[in-house]
Design a protein around this motif. Structure first.
Motif, mmCIF file in Angstrom:
data_model
loop_
_atom_site.group_PDB
_atom_site.id
_atom_site.type_symbol
_atom_site.label_atom_id
_atom_site.label_comp_id
_atom_site.label_asym_id
_atom_site.label_seq_id
_atom_site.Cartn_x
_atom_site.Cartn_y
_atom_site.Cartn_z
ATOM 1 N N CYS A 283 0.847 -1.205 0.000
ATOM 2 C CA CYS A 283 0.000 0.000 0.000
ATOM 3 C C CYS A 283 0.878 1.249 0.000
ATOM 4 C CB CYS A 283 -0.864 0.073 1.256
ATOM 5 S SG CYS A 283 -1.792 -1.393 1.661
ATOM 6 N N CYS B 245 3.034 1.939 -3.274
ATOM 7 C CA CYS B 245 2.306 2.517 -4.411
ATOM 8 C C CYS B 245 1.902 3.966 -4.137
ATOM 9 C CB CYS B 245 1.059 1.692 -4.688
ATOM 10 S SG CYS B 245 0.776 1.426 -6.423
ATOM 11 N N HIS B 246 1.493 4.222 -2.894
ATOM 12 C CA HIS B 246 0.996 5.565 -2.573
ATOM 13 C C HIS B 246 2.117 6.563 -2.307
ATOM 14 C CE1 HIS B 246 -3.320 5.202 -2.858
ATOM 15 N NE2 HIS B 246 -3.168 3.940 -2.502
ATOM 16 N N HIS C 191 -9.389 -2.393 -5.012
ATOM 17 C CA HIS C 191 -7.955 -2.646 -4.867
ATOM 18 C C HIS C 191 -7.565 -4.112 -5.061
ATOM 19 C CE1 HIS C 191 -7.414 1.493 -3.624
ATOM 20 N NE2 HIS C 191 -6.122 1.299 -3.471
HETATM 21 C C1 HEC Z 1 -0.628 -0.665 -7.372
HETATM 22 C C2 HEC Z 1 -0.811 0.589 -6.681
HETATM 23 C C3 HEC Z 1 -1.676 0.645 -5.459
HETATM 24 C C4 HEC Z 1 -1.634 -0.174 -4.355
HETATM 25 C C5 HEC Z 1 -0.765 -1.390 -4.127
HETATM 26 C C6 HEC Z 1 -2.591 0.368 -3.419
HETATM 27 N N1 HEC Z 1 -3.220 1.456 -3.950
HETATM 28 FE FE1 HEC Z 1 -4.591 2.614 -3.031
HETATM 29 N N2 HEC Z 1 -4.921 3.639 -4.763
HETATM 30 C C7 HEC Z 1 -4.152 3.505 -5.923
HETATM 31 C C8 HEC Z 1 -4.672 4.395 -6.930
HETATM 32 C C9 HEC Z 1 -4.133 4.546 -8.341
HETATM 33 C C10 HEC Z 1 -5.770 5.089 -6.342
HETATM 34 C C11 HEC Z 1 -6.681 6.155 -6.997
HETATM 35 C C12 HEC Z 1 -7.935 5.484 -7.513
HETATM 36 C C13 HEC Z 1 -8.866 6.422 -8.224
HETATM 37 O O1 HEC Z 1 -8.689 7.633 -8.206
HETATM 38 O O2 HEC Z 1 -9.816 5.903 -8.832
HETATM 39 C C14 HEC Z 1 -5.886 4.590 -4.985
HETATM 40 C C15 HEC Z 1 -6.819 5.032 -4.058
HETATM 41 C C16 HEC Z 1 -6.759 4.757 -2.694
HETATM 42 C C17 HEC Z 1 -7.552 5.385 -1.675
HETATM 43 C C18 HEC Z 1 -8.548 6.492 -1.917
HETATM 44 C C19 HEC Z 1 -9.919 5.916 -1.946
HETATM 45 C C20 HEC Z 1 -10.532 5.681 -3.227
HETATM 46 O O3 HEC Z 1 -11.480 4.897 -3.199
HETATM 47 O O4 HEC Z 1 -10.147 6.261 -4.249
HETATM 48 C C21 HEC Z 1 -7.222 4.817 -0.482
HETATM 49 C C22 HEC Z 1 -7.798 5.139 0.873
HETATM 50 C C23 HEC Z 1 -6.204 3.836 -0.750
HETATM 51 N N3 HEC Z 1 -5.941 3.808 -2.093
HETATM 52 C C24 HEC Z 1 -5.609 3.049 0.210
HETATM 53 C C25 HEC Z 1 -4.816 1.932 -0.083
HETATM 54 C C26 HEC Z 1 -4.473 0.906 0.869
HETATM 55 C C27 HEC Z 1 -4.867 0.915 2.324
HETATM 56 C C28 HEC Z 1 -3.755 -0.045 0.193
HETATM 57 C C29 HEC Z 1 -3.264 -1.386 0.672
HETATM 58 C C30 HEC Z 1 -4.214 -2.202 1.398
HETATM 59 C C31 HEC Z 1 -3.582 0.453 -1.172
HETATM 60 N N4 HEC Z 1 -4.263 1.635 -1.293
HETATM 61 C C32 HEC Z 1 -2.828 -0.179 -2.163
HETATM 62 C C33 HEC Z 1 -3.080 2.659 -6.090
HETATM 63 C C34 HEC Z 1 -2.687 1.657 -5.199
#
Ligand code: HEC
Ligand code: HEC
Ligand code: HEC
Ligand code: HEC
Ligand code: HEC
Length: 369
Positions: free
Chosen positions: A110, A113-114, A219
């Motif tokens: 998480c 990526c973020h 996700h």
């Molecule tokens: C491979 C890359 C990647 C991984 C790994 C990842 N994310 Fe994300 N996440 C993103 C992207 C890209 C967005 C934006 C999505 C959008 O705007 O539609 C996002 C959006 C979000 C959001 C905003 C909510 C939403 O619905 O848009 C949250 C909170 C979040 N991620 C938390 C997490 C958490 C906690 C984990 C692990 C459990 C995680 N992410 C793993 C790429 C990732």
């Protein structure tokens, strides 16, 4: 000249990976982002390591750098949160993926990526540039939103929305013979859709346990292993009946080839039901075979593409069947794939791994006359 070029690349690689970063554990996100965590936990991003992915393990088992226990350069994309990624990436450091090291098993976590700030484009493969502040995450929710646990960066976050965040690892991978072994179209948009909108669609369920929101971005990363049903709408199957034959059209309205990894084998299965009798017609195969000296070869040995019948980005493929349809006939069409080409199972010791041997049904369609 070639040497100079390679050296430059090598230096570039080292430089981009010189810093080892510390990432928060994905488990730390679970208490608040419960649903997102559960989806992620079952995805290939959480299971991208040799210990967790038997297909990755099978290829890695035969890699010369593994046989000599020299270097795990795959870590750049498969274990990017490793606490010794710099050593993993350096020849002869013997830093191998370790089952007991949590940071090696975190996959594309998480926090990893973020914290991708930008992408550096390279000929061999791209590089992710990371932020140095530990608990500060890029997101796409509305500005001014806050979390009691971490900071949220809402400036310069376009890459999270437009899919550029994915291309650091997914755009292409060139081997040392100059062959692009795995390529997604870098032009990652099509009709306004991109990597994120197709592979992370908005689905029901709250973003966090602290604020009640209706939807969140999926996700589980719909793909060839899991949740492909979420992607069927991007591929249409239709039938055209002629006097002496019929044609199945597959319309791939995707910005990249139907399957991307060279291990895959796509299959179109067609059968005709007439009364009690079912006639199975010949399977149509979609594949990209890498090779050397006119024989199939491992991705690190291959210097050419021997055969490429994969359905390409935005391609409409027509397959003709010399079968005369009659009134009352029912044509059943199944488009699917094997994650590992059945011809390669034995040499990879994967005959007993169901994930590699099973036929994965992607889209089914029936036509009655
Ligand atoms: C491979 C890359 C990647 C991984 C790994 C990842 N994310 Fe994300 N996440 C993103 C992207 C890209 C967005 C934006 C999505 C959008 O705007 O539609 C996002 C959006 C979000 C959001 C905003 C909510 C939403 O619905 O848009 C949250 C909170 C979040 N991620 C938390 C997490 C958490 C906690 C984990 C692990 C459990 C995680 N992410 C793993 C790429 C990732
Ligand atoms: C530049 C980033 C990058 C590097 C470096 C990299 N990979 Fe990958 N790998 C990927 C991506 C992205 C995918 C997912 C592609 C897909 O599903 O089409 C993948 C998928 C795979 C798969 C398919 C896994 C499955 O479950 O079907 C195998 C096998 C694999 N990689 C092996 C390796 C090995 C072995 C190395 C090192 C010698 C390596 N990769 C290095 C990015 C990379
Ligand atoms: C104590 C609760 C809590 C924990 C733990 C937590 N978050 Fe959050 N996070 C939130 C809240 C609250 C928001 C604001 C969104 C909302 O209203 O739910 C948020 C939002 C986000 C966003 C979206 C930012 C945006 O603008 O799209 C990302 C990304 C994110 N968190 C990542 C993570 C990651 C990665 C972890 C684990 C390393 C984590 N969070 C752990 C509470 C938490
Ligand atoms: C740090 C590198 C990295 C980044 C960044 C990354 N991926 Fe991946 N991704 C991988 C690797 C490696 C795999 C293959 C894992 C395996 O099969 O072992 C993979 C697999 C996938 C798969 C295949 C899933 C399946 O079920 O077969 C999809 C889809 C995917 N990624 C989409 C995305 C999207 C969308 C983004 C951007 C939001 C993204 N990835 C960002 C490295 C990355
Ligand atoms: C228009 C929607 C769409 C867009 C845009 C899109 N994809 Fe896909 N993707 C698909 C479909 C459809 C499939 C094939 C079905 C499946 O694998 O489940 C697929 C399959 C994949 C796979 C699995 C391929 C394999 O052989 O394992 C990966 C990885 C992937 N996409 C990554 C990406 C990345 C990265 C981007 C952005 C550069 C992207 N996709 C853009 C729809 C899309």
């Amino acid at each position: 000249m070639r040497y100079f070029f390679t050296l430059l690349f090598f230096l570039g690689l080292l430089q981009a990976n010189d810093a080892v970063h510390t990432f928060a554990k994905s488990e730390d996100c679970k208490s608040c982002h419960t649903q997102i965590y559960d989806e992620f936990y079952g995805s290939m991003h959480a299971n991208s390591t040799p210990q967790k992915d038997p297909i990755h393990n099978a290829i890695w088992a035969q890699h010369p750098k593994n046989l000599k226990q020299e270097q795990y350069a795959c870590g750049k994309c498969h274990t990017p949160a490793a606490d010794n990624l710099d050593k993993m990436m350096t020849n002869a450091q013997k830093a191998m993926p370790d089952a007991k090291n949590e940071t090696h098993q975190a996959g594309i976590s998480c926090a990893y990526c973020h914290r991708i700030k930008s992408i550096e484009l390279h000929k061999e493969h791209n590089t992710n540039i990371m932020t140095t502040t530990e608990k500060n995450y890029f997101g796409t929710l509305k500005e001014g939103i806050e979390s009691p646990y971490h900071g949220i960066v809402s400036e310069g976050n376009e890459h999270m929305k437009n899919g550029n965040v994915c291309i650091g690892c997914h755009s292409h991978r060139m081997n040392k013979h100059g062959l692009n072994v795995c390529s997604t179209n870098i032009d990652n948009e099509m009709d306004g859709a991109n990597c994120v909108s197709c592979h992370m669609p908005k689905i029901d369920g709250s973003v966090s346990a602290l604020n009640d929101t209706k939807v969140h971005a999926f996700h589980g990363f719909a793909g060839a292993h899991f949740h492909s049903e979420m992607l069927t709408k991007h591929v249409d199957i239709s039938l055209l009946r002629n006097i002496g034959n019929f044609i199945i059209n597959i319309d791939n309205r995707t910005s990249h080839a139907l399957l991307l990894h060279p291990l895959r084998l796509g299959v179109l299965k067609v059968s005709v039901k007439r009364g009690e009798k079912t006639t199975q017609l010949k399977d149509e195969i979609f594949v990209r075979v890498l090779g050397k000296d006119s024989k199939p070869a491992m991705p690190w040995i291959a210097d050419t593409t021997l055969k490429d019948t994969m359905i390409q980005a935005n391609e409409k493929r027509s397959v003709q069947y010399d079968f005369k349809l009659q009134q009352g006939d029912k044509v059943d069409v199944v488009l699917g794939w094997f994650l590992v080409n059945p011809k390669a199972l034995q040499s990879l010791n994967l005959e007993n791994e169901s994930v590699a041997t099973k036929f994965h049904e992607f889209k089914k369609e029936s036509f009655t006359f």
